[in-house]
Write an enzyme that holds these catalytic residues in place. Structure first.
Site, short mmCIF file in Angstrom:
data_model
loop_
_atom_site.label_atom_id
_atom_site.label_comp_id
_atom_site.label_asym_id
_atom_site.label_seq_id
_atom_site.Cartn_x
_atom_site.Cartn_y
_atom_site.Cartn_z
N LEU A 196 -18.40 1.48 -3.38
CA LEU A 196 -19.02 1.47 -2.17
C LEU A 196 -19.11 0.09 -1.57
O LEU A 196 -19.13 -0.85 -2.04
CB LEU A 196 -20.50 1.99 -2.34
CG LEU A 196 -20.70 3.26 -2.78
CD1 LEU A 196 -22.33 3.40 -3.23
CD2 LEU A 196 -20.09 4.46 -2.22
N LYS A 215 -29.16 2.38 -7.73
CA LYS A 215 -27.84 1.86 -8.13
C LYS A 215 -28.04 1.19 -9.65
O LYS A 215 -28.29 0.18 -9.69
CB LYS A 215 -27.36 0.66 -7.27
CG LYS A 215 -26.05 0.29 -7.48
CD LYS A 215 -25.53 -0.72 -6.64
CE LYS A 215 -24.04 -1.23 -6.76
NZ LYS A 215 -23.74 -1.67 -7.89
N LYS A 244 -27.76 -3.91 -2.12
CA LYS A 244 -28.14 -4.62 -3.55
C LYS A 244 -29.19 -5.56 -3.24
O LYS A 244 -29.60 -6.13 -2.27
CB LYS A 244 -26.86 -5.42 -3.83
CG LYS A 244 -25.62 -4.66 -3.98
CD LYS A 244 -24.51 -5.22 -4.55
CE LYS A 244 -24.23 -5.61 -5.94
NZ LYS A 244 -23.19 -6.16 -6.30
#
Length: 691
Positions: free
Chosen positions: A91, A132, A331
């Protein structure tokens, strides 16, 4: 693969791009093939973004094998290659709120969503939000509901067959359940290891004298890629499903959230930390909510994933070369980063502990700029072979103190210097000593050492000690640095004029502190003992000492044998207490604190000495109905004689006292060969006439 040659400057884009490609490929090989990652995620991302930028500015420099054109990694020897029917793409990443807002805008534009005159999306897109995971991506193939094959992601096109190893993971069903069973289904998901399981695995590794794993991700990857599936079976691996490859013989759910709901009906493990939201505001709310709970989650995550929820909208948006346009990995700030170690200093703690501290070139990690990191102790510096001048990996997670994880050995300069523990305290010049059985070196300066003085005063004022409200670290710093306070006793000599002269200390604050000091004069013996900051003596031990001796003088003059009679005081604690009161300076400070009624507390008689009869320290179990005594009366008599009355029989039981209608406890005692007494026998022992 060896590390790339000397790093070329940005002014040479062709050479710089070639170096970046080589460095990223080397890191990919270490990460995917060797399962020995040596480049922090943040550093990899930085290099990858730089290569993307150079290739965007110089399209002629793009090569077919560039890491920007594929996912990364190669199949390792020992495993059969598996070509994915549908590529397992990675991704695109986002690191800031602005990246998420831009992603939402691109998606809305791609779907022709309505916007106002300012370009703001007025018809929000619906997204599925997930965690994630920091594990290993795999694909599971089911045919007619039966598990037939598992493969790693590999380079996204070709992975490795790990079927036998995956069969050992209990979380993964070998047969799907439910009524809508497809002819063929490729389930995409993540193999990971929970934090508690990782800790237990490393305990086993230590006990067996084997190498410990650096983190749960390495442990999961290393466990999954064992050639011997028995080793994998012994490792506590888990799995969460989050995506799909090929589907045949069943209708594809209309939404991604619907897919995950369907997976649950099939018996596949799906993480519950997910949500369906609308627009960029919903995405960011989910991200920040997860971020607040990240450290308390039972597994490691390094971000969250956003996917356009509706399948038809995903199809309209499509893919770019290496990633879907409809998804983004947002992130968290990296918990590890690379920087240079400039120097190693030592800090002096409240009890004189000497801690090596790394001075670093500033680096942003874990959401903050870090310039210092702990090295724990001299042995850790030696074990990790960390030297001044090294490039090091620094880790900062949540509120944990930053630490140096390791040195990057193949970046070590020729003039790197080994750390040498100083022999004198940097604060007071006193001798530093390290006892043979301890990892920590200590300053011997006691309360004379300014560093220890500050910490000792701070501890003395804590709420659980003398509770001196208003005496914070900054005030203590000024009092010590201006030589106004050298010992805790000096606190009670402070006057109003002295306090208001301190920097940023108003009249009201001065009066409040004086009031707090006055209240602190009336305390308890347990609080006073704890406030002294004796090494190894916490609140509980301080209470036990106060209860056992009743007053301070007997404690100060107690030999080690007498201290060992105190509840839960062992040889190390007894020695620490004895040495503290044997030091003349400490006794002087205590006398100053007690002189002229500065600090007082109610004193009591010493606790009765523990019984020394035949039952002292013995474990006794009562069962059945005794002829003349109630169960409670018998218990009180036994405890008064020094016995411990337990509720169940075990190998540690010394006696069982049995009355009428004794049940399973009596049977268990006879099975274990434990002496069984009646009430008369108990009285005989209580009288001290052991048979």
């Amino acid at each position: 693969m060896a590390r790339s040659p000397v790093e070329p400057p940005a002014s040479q884009p062709a050479k710089r791009a070639a170096w970046l490609r080589a460095e990223l490929e080397r890191a990919n090989y270490a990460y995917y093939v060797l399962d020995q990652p040596d480049l922090p995620d943040a550093e990899y991302d930085r290099l990858f973004v730089e290569l993307q930028r150079i290739e965007a500015e110089h399209p002629d420099l793009v090569t077919p094998d560039s890491p920007t054109q594929r996912v990364g990694g190669e199949a390792a020897s020992g495993f059969t290659p598996v070509v994915h029917d549908k590529p397992m793409l990675s991704l695109n990443n986002g690191f800031a709120d602005e990246d998420v807002i831009a992603f939402d805008k691109r998606v809305a534009d791609g779907l022709d969503k309505a916007t106002d005159l300012a370009g703001t999306v007025t018809e929000p897109v619906e997204y599925a939000c997930e965690l994630k995971f920091d594990g290993l991506a795999i694909s599971l193939r089911y045919e007619n509901g039966r598990f037939v094959q598992a493969s790693t992601r590999g380079d996204g096109t070709t992975g490795e067959d790990v079927t036998e190893n995956i069969r050992t993971i209990r979380a993964i069903p070998l047969t799907l359940k439910g009524k809508r069973i497809p002819r063929m289904l490729d389930v995409r998901g993540e193999v990971l290891m929970f934090k508690r399981d990782f800790a237990r695995l490393n305990e086993r590794q230590r006990a067996a004298g084997q190498r410990e794993f650096a983190n749960p991700r390495n442990a999961a990857a290393g466990s999954l890629r064992q050639l011997d599936s028995k080793i994998t079976a012994s490792r506590p691996l888990s799995f969460f499903a989050y995506g799909i490859g090929v589907l045949d013989g069943a209708d594809m759910p209309d939404t991604h959230s619907g897919l995950l709901d369907w997976y649950e009906t099939l018996g596949l493990p799906v993480n519950r930390e997910r949500a369906v939201v609308r627009g960029a505001a919903g995405l960011l709310a989910f991200f920040h909510s997860v971020g607040e709970r990240r450290e308390s989650l039972p597994y490691d995550i390094d971000g969250v994933v956003y996917k356009v929820n509706r399948r038809d909208e995903q199809d309209r948006l499509g893919f770019v070369s290496r990633a879907p346009r409809f998804a983004l990995a947002h992130k968290f700030p990296a918990q590890e980063a690379l920087t240079k170690l400039i120097a190693i200093d030592v800090q002096v703690g409240r009890t004189g502990a000497i801690t090596p501290v790394a001075r670093l070139e500033p680096v942003f990690v874990g959401g903050a700029t870090v310039t210092n990191a702990t090295l724990h102790n001299e042995d850790e510096v030696r074990r990790k072979d960390i030297r001044i001048g090294d490039t090091v990996i620094v880790r900062r997670a949540g509120d944990v103190i930053p630490e140096v994880v390791s040195a990057v050995l193949d970046r070590r300069p020729a003039d790197a210097q080994e750390f040498v523990m100083p022999t004198e305290c940097p604060e007071c010049g006193s001798r530093i000593e390290r006892l043979p059985d301890e990892a920590i070196a200590r300053c011997t300066g006691g309360l004379f050492c300014p560093a220890q003085r500050k910490q000792a005063l701070w501890h003395f004022a804590q709420r659980r000690a003398l509770d001196i409200d208003g005496l914070g670290e900054k005030i203590i710093d000024q009092l010590v640095e201006q030589n106004l306070v050298r010992t805790p006793a000096d606190l009670f000599n402070l006057g109003f004029s002295t306090l208001v002269a301190l920097d940023r200390f108003a009249e009201k604050s001065a009066r409040n502190l004086i009031d707090s000091l006055e209240k602190a004069k009336h305390t308890t013996l347990a609080r006073f003992i704890y406030a002294l900051g004796i090494r190894h003596v916490g609140e509980s031990t301080a209470k036990d000492l106060a209860k056992h001796f009743g007053s301070l003088d007997p404690i100060m003059h107690a030999p080690i044998d007498a201290l060992l009679e105190v509840n839960d005081v062992g040889p190390i604690v007894a020695e620490s207490i004895h040495q503290f009161f044997a030091e003349e300076h400490n006794r002087t400070v205590i006398e100053q604190l007690r002189a002229r009624g500065k600090v007082t507390w109610p004193e009591g008689p010493p606790a009765p000495r523990a019984p020394q009869g035949v039952l002292a320290g013995k474990t006794v179990v009562l069962t059945g109905t005794l002829p003349t005594l109630t169960r409670e009366a018998a218990k009180e008599m036994l405890e008064a004689a020094g016995a411990k009355v337990a509720g169940s029989v075990s190998k540690k039981t010394d006696y069982v006292v049995a009355g009428a209608d004794a049940g399973s406890k009596l049977a268990k005692a006879e099975e274990l060969g434990i002496p069984v007494l009646d009430e008369a026998g108990m009285h005989t022992l209580l009288e001290g006439h052991a048979r």
